[in-house]
Motif scaffolding. Sequence first.
Motif, PDB file in Angstrom:
ATOM      1  N   ARG A 177      17.052 -19.418 -51.179  1.00  0.00           N
ATOM      2  CA  ARG A 177      17.509 -18.093 -51.604  1.00  0.00           C
ATOM      3  C   ARG A 177      18.776 -18.198 -52.451  1.00  0.00           C
ATOM      4  NH1 ARG A 177      15.990 -13.028 -49.299  1.00  0.00           N
ATOM      5  NH2 ARG A 177      17.988 -12.384 -50.158  1.00  0.00           N
ATOM      6  N   VAL A 178      19.730 -18.993 -51.983  1.00  0.00           N
ATOM      7  CA  VAL A 178      21.012 -19.123 -52.699  1.00  0.00           C
ATOM      8  C   VAL A 178      20.785 -19.645 -54.114  1.00  0.00           C
ATOM      9  CG1 VAL A 178      23.148 -20.469 -52.779  1.00  0.00           C
ATOM     10  CG2 VAL A 178      22.449 -19.361 -50.647  1.00  0.00           C
ATOM     11  N   THR A 180      18.048 -19.500 -55.966  1.00  0.00           N
ATOM     12  CA  THR A 180      17.329 -18.525 -56.787  1.00  0.00           C
ATOM     13  C   THR A 180      18.209 -17.336 -57.142  1.00  0.00           C
ATOM     14  OG1 THR A 180      15.325 -19.188 -55.597  1.00  0.00           O
ATOM     15  CG2 THR A 180      15.186 -17.209 -56.937  1.00  0.00           C
ATOM     16  N   GLU A 181      18.998 -16.866 -56.184  1.00  0.00           N
ATOM     17  CA  GLU A 181      19.884 -15.735 -56.452  1.00  0.00           C
ATOM     18  C   GLU A 181      20.933 -16.084 -57.501  1.00  0.00           C
ATOM     19  OE1 GLU A 181      21.245 -14.880 -52.549  1.00  0.00           O
ATOM     20  OE2 GLU A 181      19.486 -13.651 -52.011  1.00  0.00           O
ATOM     21  N   HIS A 182      21.363 -17.342 -57.520  1.00  0.00           N
ATOM     22  CA  HIS A 182      22.305 -17.775 -58.564  1.00  0.00           C
ATOM     23  C   HIS A 182      21.667 -17.643 -59.941  1.00  0.00           C
ATOM     24  CE1 HIS A 182      25.163 -20.084 -60.868  1.00  0.00           C
ATOM     25  NE2 HIS A 182      24.230 -20.982 -61.172  1.00  0.00           N
ATOM     26  N   LEU A 184      19.073 -15.760 -60.762  1.00  0.00           N
ATOM     27  CA  LEU A 184      18.842 -14.334 -61.025  1.00  0.00           C
ATOM     28  C   LEU A 184      20.136 -13.648 -61.464  1.00  0.00           C
ATOM     29  CD1 LEU A 184      16.554 -13.467 -57.976  1.00  0.00           C
ATOM     30  CD2 LEU A 184      15.833 -13.570 -60.376  1.00  0.00           C
ATOM     31  N   GLY A 185      21.229 -14.033 -60.823  1.00  0.00           N
ATOM     32  CA  GLY A 185      22.517 -13.439 -61.170  1.00  0.00           C
ATOM     33  C   GLY A 185      22.951 -13.756 -62.588  1.00  0.00           C
ATOM     34  N   ARG A 189      14.744 -14.437 -65.318  1.00  0.00           N
ATOM     35  CA  ARG A 189      13.685 -13.664 -64.676  1.00  0.00           C
ATOM     36  C   ARG A 189      12.374 -14.447 -64.568  1.00  0.00           C
ATOM     37  NH1 ARG A 189      17.428 -11.690 -63.241  1.00  0.00           N
ATOM     38  NH2 ARG A 189      18.109  -9.501 -63.231  1.00  0.00           N
ATOM     39  N   ALA A 213      13.516 -14.321 -52.612  1.00  0.00           N
ATOM     40  CA  ALA A 213      14.556 -13.829 -53.524  1.00  0.00           C
ATOM     41  C   ALA A 213      13.935 -13.176 -54.751  1.00  0.00           C
ATOM     42  CB  ALA A 213      15.473 -14.983 -53.937  1.00  0.00           C
ATOM     43  N   GLU A 216      12.453  -9.724 -53.696  1.00  0.00           N
ATOM     44  CA  GLU A 216      13.480  -8.711 -53.493  1.00  0.00           C
ATOM     45  C   GLU A 216      14.058  -8.232 -54.817  1.00  0.00           C
ATOM     46  OE1 GLU A 216      16.392  -9.995 -50.707  1.00  0.00           O
ATOM     47  OE2 GLU A 216      14.968 -10.002 -49.016  1.00  0.00           O
ATOM     48  N   ALA A 217      13.953  -9.080 -55.865  1.00  0.00           N
ATOM     49  CA  ALA A 217      14.412  -8.680 -57.192  1.00  0.00           C
ATOM     50  C   ALA A 217      13.321  -7.932 -57.954  1.00  0.00           C
ATOM     51  CB  ALA A 217      14.857  -9.912 -57.983  1.00  0.00           C
TER      52      ALA A 217
END
Length: 340
Positions: A177-178, A180-182, A184-185, A189, A213, A216-217
């Motif tokens: 998650r961490v 992927t969220e990085h 995405l941030g 995409r 992740a 959720e996006a």
Amino acid sequence: MGAAGKPRRRARMTDVGRAAGVSAQTVSRYFTGRGYVSEAARARIQRAVDELGYRPNRLARNLHLPGSDTIGVLTSGSLNFGAAQTLTGMFAAAHEADVSLIVAHLDAEQTRSGDAVRQTLERMLSMRVDGVIVSARGQDVEEIVDILAGDVPHVIVGGARRAAGHYAVADSFAAGRVATEHLLGLGHRTICFVTGPEGADESRERELGFREALAEAGLPPGRRVVGGDWTSAAGHRAGIEADLEGVTAVFTANDELALGFMAARRDRGEHAPGDYAIVGIDDMPEASYFAPALTTVRLDFEALGRGAVEMIRRQGQDPGETGPLVVPPSLVVRRSTAAP
């Protein structure tokens, strides 16, 4: 014989407990003679043993012997960065606690053999170890726990979180998650995931974190490329085979895969982070010297090993005080990731 002519699985201690309506620990006390078991429970256990054809393992005969300030460690598979660092943590904690480790390592073929695992555990307990740390792959962990159930302090290290029992894991799901969220941030995409070994819990958990992740996006599942193992050679193959059309970022299941992947893409004239961003997992010491320096998710494997030893020691003092250990991830941002 079972269905379709297959041999019936050998009955386990948990099977006996289920049939007798008691816990596996109670069955263990029945065979070892350590602890109270009511006459009614004894009768039910013996009836279940007879019906199932259960044969108690010979490990139990050593359980009454005094301890030796020694902990057994059973490992298997390749000693990659995570496994080596976990062992380093175990040795450090054992030295500080003035206890010794007896380490047995099984190759892939031996690990697939239940007899080999049982024989290895039996040798360990014949040395009067005070507990066993299991960091094995390929063998049914539930069977190992069944063998050690009852009076033998034990910890299962690595893999995925378990519903119950004594286990210590680095949180691979959260690491996925961490990472992927990085990405995405940063605005990515369309992200590709490069797997580790297909049967590895760690790779599977990292992929689940990756997919959650994305979901959720509000994004569809990302592309998936099979690495096959944890090595840079596997990453190189994945880099050759991967179709990155439209992909702006890559998440690899560990740092070594990222190293090989970047090398393969460089041969095609593609470079991170200009052509694609890439993030790995582990934060191995060499990651900061990759070209470019690799953004990665750090998992403190040394803390995992230290924690496993401490859990064994606490179990010996008070089994009720040893809950699971879950080591959280942390993001280390370097030059391999940037906005698309």
